[in-house]
Scaffold this active site. Structure first.
Site, PDB file in Angstrom:
ATOM      1  N   ASP A 195      14.933   5.698  -7.711  1.00 14.83           N
ATOM      2  CA  ASP A 195      15.517   4.761  -6.751  1.00 14.83           C
ATOM      3  C   ASP A 195      14.397   3.961  -6.107  1.00 14.83           C
ATOM      4  OD1 ASP A 195      18.183   5.592  -7.115  1.00 14.83           O
ATOM      5  OD2 ASP A 195      17.916   7.237  -5.718  1.00 14.83           O
ATOM      6  N   ASP A 246      22.851   1.688  -9.559  1.00 11.94           N
ATOM      7  CA  ASP A 246      23.799   1.996  -8.480  1.00 11.94           C
ATOM      8  C   ASP A 246      24.503   0.728  -8.010  1.00 11.94           C
ATOM      9  OD1 ASP A 246      22.875   4.629  -8.620  1.00 11.94           O
ATOM     10  OD2 ASP A 246      21.453   4.345  -6.972  1.00 11.94           O
TER      11      ASP A 246
END
EC number: 3.4.23.36
Length: 166
Positions: A121, A139
């Site tokens: 991330d 995402d």
């Protein structure tokens, strides 16, 4: 055919961004002060902060189920497989764009588990004091695809209801 190319392109973009994150940013161990161990993009713009960081996640959204990464990986693969089979039989040639976005994001996050052992991330927002969980391109694709599905189904249901009244 275009939808398949788009899916591969979106996966490639996500993987390139993740690879660049791994190469160029140190892993975040403690978030103290802006830019939280990463690259500050902007600070306090109408109460919003944004930085690029390198974080990992062995769980799902908000690190849910992080104690069960193998089960989560298996569940993701099964769900992706079932979705691909459903979409193939339901739409054959032209899979709707929201499903392409969702599949691209889901597949790319599964690829992370095989490449890195966890999901990479990098986007870190603080929204009016709320430290939003760090997320990635995949995402974002999943969320955008889901919102498009929800809104298109909502408006479609309204149109059908209005047509029945008339």
């Amino acid at each position: 055919m275009f939808r398949c190319i788009l899916c591969f392109l979106l996966i490639a973009i996500d993987q390139i961004v993740k690879f660049a994150t791994v190469l160029n940013l140190p892993l975040v161990s403690m978030r103290t002060g802006y830019p939280y161990g990463g690259i500050g993009v902007f600070q306090n713009v109408m109460g919003v902060e944004f930085s690029l960081v390198h974080a990992t996640n062995t769980g799902a959204a908000w690190s849910m189920f992080q104690d069960y990464p193998s089960i989560l990986l298996f569940a993701r693969i099964v769900l992706i497989s079932l979705l691909v089979i459903y979409l193939f039989f339901a739409y054959r040639d032209k899979i709707p764009l929201p499903w392409v976005l969702i599949l691209s994001g889901a597949i790319s996050n599964v690829i992370d588990h095989f490449l890195y052992g966890h999901v990479i991330d990098m986007f870190h927002f603080i929204l009016w004091g709320y430290d939003y969980p760090v997320f990635n391109v995949a995402d974002s694709l999943i969320v955008i695809g889901a919102f498009i599905l929800i809104f298109s189904n909502t408006f479609s249901a309204r149109e059908h209801a209005e047509q029945r009244k008339n």
